[in-house]
Design a protein around this motif. Structure first.
Motif, PDB file in Angstrom:
ATOM      1  N   LEU A 110       0.836  -1.204   0.000  1.00 58.83           N
ATOM      2  CA  LEU A 110       0.000   0.000   0.000  1.00 58.83           C
ATOM      3  C   LEU A 110       0.868   1.251   0.000  1.00 58.83           C
ATOM      4  O   LEU A 110       0.545   2.250   0.653  1.00 58.83           O
ATOM      5  CB  LEU A 110      -0.925   0.005   1.224  1.00 58.83           C
ATOM      6  CG  LEU A 110      -1.962  -1.112   1.296  1.00 58.83           C
ATOM      7  CD1 LEU A 110      -2.716  -1.059   2.619  1.00 58.83           C
ATOM      8  CD2 LEU A 110      -2.944  -1.023   0.131  1.00 58.83           C
ATOM      9  N   GLY A 111       1.969   1.209  -0.740  1.00 60.60           N
ATOM     10  CA  GLY A 111       2.885   2.333  -0.768  1.00 60.60           C
ATOM     11  C   GLY A 111       2.280   3.609  -1.310  1.00 60.60           C
ATOM     12  O   GLY A 111       2.767   4.707  -1.031  1.00 60.60           O
ATOM     13  N   TYR A 112       1.194   3.477  -2.057  1.00 59.77           N
ATOM     14  CA  TYR A 112       0.542   4.640  -2.641  1.00 59.77           C
ATOM     15  C   TYR A 112      -0.389   5.345  -1.639  1.00 59.77           C
ATOM     16  O   TYR A 112      -0.778   6.496  -1.853  1.00 59.77           O
ATOM     17  CB  TYR A 112      -0.289   4.223  -3.861  1.00 59.77           C
ATOM     18  CG  TYR A 112      -1.282   3.124  -3.557  1.00 59.77           C
ATOM     19  CD1 TYR A 112      -2.551   3.418  -3.059  1.00 59.77           C
ATOM     20  CD2 TYR A 112      -0.948   1.785  -3.756  1.00 59.77           C
ATOM     21  CE1 TYR A 112      -3.458   2.424  -2.763  1.00 59.77           C
ATOM     22  CE2 TYR A 112      -1.857   0.776  -3.456  1.00 59.77           C
ATOM     23  CZ  TYR A 112      -3.112   1.104  -2.963  1.00 59.77           C
ATOM     24  OH  TYR A 112      -4.002   0.105  -2.680  1.00 59.77           O
ATOM     25  N   LEU A 113      -0.770   4.649  -0.559  1.00 58.69           N
ATOM     26  CA  LEU A 113      -1.764   5.202   0.367  1.00 58.69           C
ATOM     27  C   LEU A 113      -1.324   6.508   1.037  1.00 58.69           C
ATOM     28  O   LEU A 113      -2.101   7.474   1.069  1.00 58.69           O
ATOM     29  CB  LEU A 113      -2.121   4.159   1.421  1.00 58.69           C
ATOM     30  CG  LEU A 113      -3.235   4.547   2.403  1.00 58.69           C
ATOM     31  CD1 LEU A 113      -4.526   4.842   1.651  1.00 58.69           C
ATOM     32  CD2 LEU A 113      -3.456   3.443   3.430  1.00 58.69           C
ATOM     33  N   PRO A 114      -0.100   6.603   1.601  1.00 63.00           N
ATOM     34  CA  PRO A 114       0.301   7.884   2.206  1.00 63.00           C
ATOM     35  C   PRO A 114       0.271   9.039   1.215  1.00 63.00           C
ATOM     36  O   PRO A 114      -0.154  10.145   1.565  1.00 63.00           O
ATOM     37  CB  PRO A 114       1.730   7.606   2.696  1.00 63.00           C
ATOM     38  CG  PRO A 114       1.783   6.138   2.891  1.00 63.00           C
ATOM     39  CD  PRO A 114       0.921   5.564   1.807  1.00 63.00           C
ATOM     40  N   ILE A 115       0.701   8.798  -0.022  1.00 64.59           N
ATOM     41  CA  ILE A 115       0.722   9.860  -1.025  1.00 64.59           C
ATOM     42  C   ILE A 115      -0.698  10.321  -1.340  1.00 64.59           C
ATOM     43  O   ILE A 115      -0.976  11.518  -1.469  1.00 64.59           O
ATOM     44  CB  ILE A 115       1.433   9.376  -2.301  1.00 64.59           C
ATOM     45  CG1 ILE A 115       2.885   9.011  -1.984  1.00 64.59           C
ATOM     46  CG2 ILE A 115       1.387  10.445  -3.387  1.00 64.59           C
ATOM     47  CD1 ILE A 115       3.635   8.431  -3.162  1.00 64.59           C
ATOM     48  N   ILE A 116      -1.622   9.356  -1.464  1.00 63.30           N
ATOM     49  CA  ILE A 116      -3.011   9.701  -1.752  1.00 63.30           C
ATOM     50  C   ILE A 116      -3.615  10.520  -0.615  1.00 63.30           C
ATOM     51  O   ILE A 116      -4.265  11.551  -0.842  1.00 63.30           O
ATOM     52  CB  ILE A 116      -3.845   8.430  -2.001  1.00 63.30           C
ATOM     53  CG1 ILE A 116      -3.414   7.754  -3.300  1.00 63.30           C
ATOM     54  CG2 ILE A 116      -5.337   8.763  -2.044  1.00 63.30           C
ATOM     55  CD1 ILE A 116      -4.116   6.458  -3.580  1.00 63.30           C
ATOM     56  N   LEU A 117      -3.382  10.085   0.617  1.00 64.86           N
ATOM     57  CA  LEU A 117      -3.927  10.811   1.770  1.00 64.86           C
ATOM     58  C   LEU A 117      -3.330  12.212   1.888  1.00 64.86           C
ATOM     59  O   LEU A 117      -4.035  13.177   2.209  1.00 64.86           O
ATOM     60  CB  LEU A 117      -3.671  10.017   3.045  1.00 64.86           C
ATOM     61  CG  LEU A 117      -4.509   8.750   3.223  1.00 64.86           C
ATOM     62  CD1 LEU A 117      -4.106   8.012   4.488  1.00 64.86           C
ATOM     63  CD2 LEU A 117      -5.989   9.086   3.275  1.00 64.86           C
ATOM     64  N   GLN A 118      -2.049  12.319   1.634  1.00 60.95           N
ATOM     65  CA  GLN A 118      -1.418  13.639   1.672  1.00 60.95           C
ATOM     66  C   GLN A 118      -2.027  14.554   0.614  1.00 60.95           C
ATOM     67  O   GLN A 118      -2.305  15.733   0.872  1.00 60.95           O
ATOM     68  CB  GLN A 118       0.090  13.496   1.450  1.00 60.95           C
ATOM     69  CG  GLN A 118       0.819  12.862   2.620  1.00 60.95           C
ATOM     70  CD  GLN A 118       2.232  12.430   2.273  1.00 60.95           C
ATOM     71  OE1 GLN A 118       2.619  12.408   1.109  1.00 60.95           O
ATOM     72  NE2 GLN A 118       3.012  12.065   3.285  1.00 60.95           N
ATOM     73  N   GLY A 119      -2.236  14.010  -0.581  1.00 58.10           N
ATOM     74  CA  GLY A 119      -2.836  14.799  -1.646  1.00 58.10           C
ATOM     75  C   GLY A 119      -4.265  15.208  -1.326  1.00 58.10           C
ATOM     76  O   GLY A 119      -4.667  16.350  -1.598  1.00 58.10           O
ATOM     77  N   VAL A 120      -5.033  14.296  -0.738  1.00 58.03           N
ATOM     78  CA  VAL A 120      -6.423  14.601  -0.372  1.00 58.03           C
ATOM     79  C   VAL A 120      -6.472  15.704   0.685  1.00 58.03           C
ATOM     80  O   VAL A 120      -7.276  16.644   0.592  1.00 58.03           O
ATOM     81  CB  VAL A 120      -7.132  13.330   0.127  1.00 58.03           C
ATOM     82  CG1 VAL A 120      -8.475  13.683   0.764  1.00 58.03           C
ATOM     83  CG2 VAL A 120      -7.335  12.354  -1.016  1.00 58.03           C
ATOM     84  N   ILE A 121      -5.611  15.599   1.696  1.00 59.86           N
ATOM     85  CA  ILE A 121      -5.592  16.605   2.754  1.00 59.86           C
ATOM     86  C   ILE A 121      -5.213  17.978   2.192  1.00 59.86           C
ATOM     87  O   ILE A 121      -5.857  18.988   2.498  1.00 59.86           O
ATOM     88  CB  ILE A 121      -4.620  16.195   3.873  1.00 59.86           C
ATOM     89  CG1 ILE A 121      -5.159  14.976   4.621  1.00 59.86           C
ATOM     90  CG2 ILE A 121      -4.396  17.352   4.849  1.00 59.86           C
ATOM     91  CD1 ILE A 121      -4.200  14.389   5.637  1.00 59.86           C
ATOM     92  N   SER A 122      -4.184  18.025   1.351  1.00 58.69           N
ATOM     93  CA  SER A 122      -3.780  19.303   0.755  1.00 58.69           C
ATOM     94  C   SER A 122      -4.896  19.872  -0.113  1.00 58.69           C
ATOM     95  O   SER A 122      -5.155  21.081  -0.090  1.00 58.69           O
ATOM     96  CB  SER A 122      -2.507  19.104  -0.080  1.00 58.69           C
ATOM     97  OG  SER A 122      -1.401  18.793   0.744  1.00 58.69           O
ATOM     98  N   ALA A 123      -5.568  19.012  -0.877  1.00 58.22           N
ATOM     99  CA  ALA A 123      -6.666  19.468  -1.727  1.00 58.22           C
ATOM    100  C   ALA A 123      -7.815  20.022  -0.887  1.00 58.22           C
ATOM    101  O   ALA A 123      -8.430  21.038  -1.250  1.00 58.22           O
ATOM    102  CB  ALA A 123      -7.155  18.322  -2.607  1.00 58.22           C
ATOM    103  N   MET A 124      -8.101  19.381   0.236  1.00 57.44           N
ATOM    104  CA  MET A 124      -9.170  19.866   1.116  1.00 57.44           C
ATOM    105  C   MET A 124      -8.818  21.224   1.726  1.00 57.44           C
ATOM    106  O   MET A 124      -9.687  22.094   1.875  1.00 57.44           O
ATOM    107  CB  MET A 124      -9.442  18.842   2.216  1.00 57.44           C
ATOM    108  CG  MET A 124     -10.078  17.555   1.719  1.00 57.44           C
ATOM    109  SD  MET A 124     -10.355  16.347   3.048  1.00 57.44           S
ATOM    110  CE  MET A 124     -11.612  17.188   4.033  1.00 57.44           C
TER     111      MET A 124
END
Length: 260
Positions: free
Chosen positions: A170-184
Motif C-alpha cells: 500500500l505504498g501509494y496510500l500515504p501519497i493519496i492521503l497527503q494529496g487529499v488533505i492538501s486538496a481539502m
C-alpha cells in the motif's frame, strides 16, 4: 523557540485589524494603536513575519482607504524601527541585507550572496544552487506532500511510515492521503474566500509565497522545516474544517448520508 509568541501576536493582530476595519467611521485610538503595535511585534519576534506585516498593511490600506490606514501603517513602521534601531540595529540590518542580496542573486537580479558581518549563517542556508523554477517546484512539492498534510495528520509522514505501507503493498496510500488533505485545505481556502475576504485570506498566501521563494528550494532539507509552516496551522485547520463542513452539507442532500 519564537513560534509561540509569533503565533500569539499574529492572531492578536488579526483580531484587532478585523475590528479596526469594521468600526468605521468611528475612530478608536486605542484600537488603532494596539493593532499597529501588535502587527509590528510580528517582525520584531521573527523576520519571517515580514510578509505577514506587509499583507496586513496592504489589507488595511485597501479596506479603509482613509487617513486611519495611513496612521496604522505609520504606527507599524515606528513600532518596528524604534526597537530595531535602538537595540541591535547593526545585526538586524546585516541579516536583512544578506537575505536581500542572496535573494537577488537567486532571482538572477544581482550578484550572488555577499558576506556581511554577522550574516554568514543566513547567507549559508539561504543560498541555493537550484534555478528559480526548480527551487519553487521543489518547495511546492514539499508544501503539498509534507508541510500541509502534516499540520492535519502527522501519522502518514516520514520514511518509516512510507516504507511500512510499501511493505504491505500500500505504498501509494500515504501519497493519496497527503494529496487529499492538501486538496481539502486549498478548497477550504477557496470557500472562505468566496464567502468573505478577511485579513487571514491575505496573510496565508503572502506568507506561503514568501516561504516558497525565500528558502530557495532548501525547505525540504532544513532540519526544522516544520517550524516554518507552524504559524499557519490555525488558518490551515479552519480551511480544512470548512471543506469538511461543505462535504457534510453536500452529503445531507443524499438519502444514504447518516443523520447527525
Amino acid at each position: 523557540m519564537s513560534e509561540a509568541p509569533f503565533v500569539f501576536f499574529m492572531l492578536f493582530s488579526v483580531l484587532l485589524v478585523e475590528k479596526l476595519v469594521m468600526v468605521r467611521p468611528v475612530t478608536s485610538w486605542p484600537l488603532l494603536i494596539g493593532a499597529g503595535l501588535a502587527t509590528a511585534a510580528l517582525l520584531l519576534v521573527r523576520y519571517f513575519g515580514l510578509p505577514i506585516v506587509g499583507a496586513i498593511i496592504f489589507y488595511v490600506l485597501v479596506r479603509l482607504r482613509n487617513w486611519r490606514a495611513v496612521v496604522f501603517a505609520a504606527i507599524v513602521g515606528l513600532g518596528v524601527m524604534v526597537p530595531t534601531f535602538g537595540f541591535g540595529a547593526e545585526a538586524a540590518m546585516a541579516r536583512y541585507g544578506s537575505m536581500g542580496t542572496s535573494l537577488l542573486g537567486f532571482l538572477n537580479l544581482g550578484d550572488a550572496a555577499i558576506s556581511r558581518p554577522g550574516s554568514a549563517n543566513v547567507a549559508a542556508w539561504i543560498t541555493s544552487d537550484l534555478g528559480f523554477g526548480a527551487a519553487i517546484l521543489r518547495n511546492t512539492r514539499h508544501l503539498l506532500t509534507s508541510a500541509l498534510p502534516d499540520t492535519i495528520m502527522l501519522l502518514f509522514g516520514g520514511p518509516q511510515v512510507t516504507a511500512f505501507f510499501a511493505s504491505i503493498g500500500l505504498g501509494y496510500l500515504p501519497i493519496i492521503l497527503q494529496g487529499v488533505i492538501s486538496a481539502m485545505i486549498i478548497l477550504g481556502y477557496g470557500l472562505c474566500l468566496r464567502r468573505r475576504l478577511t485579513v487571514i485570506e491575505v496573510i496565508a498566501p503572502a506568507y506561503i509565497f514568501f516561504l516558497l521563494v525565500i528558502t530557495q528550494g532548501r525547505w525540504p532539507d532544513m532540519g526544522s522545516a516544520f517550524r516554518y509552516i507552524f504559524p499557519m496551522i490555525p488558518f490551515v485547520l479552519v480551511y480544512f474544517l470548512y471543506t469538511v463542513q461543505a462535504l457534510d452539507r453536500l452529503g445531507r442532500r443524499q438519502s444514504w448520508w447518516p443523520e447527525t
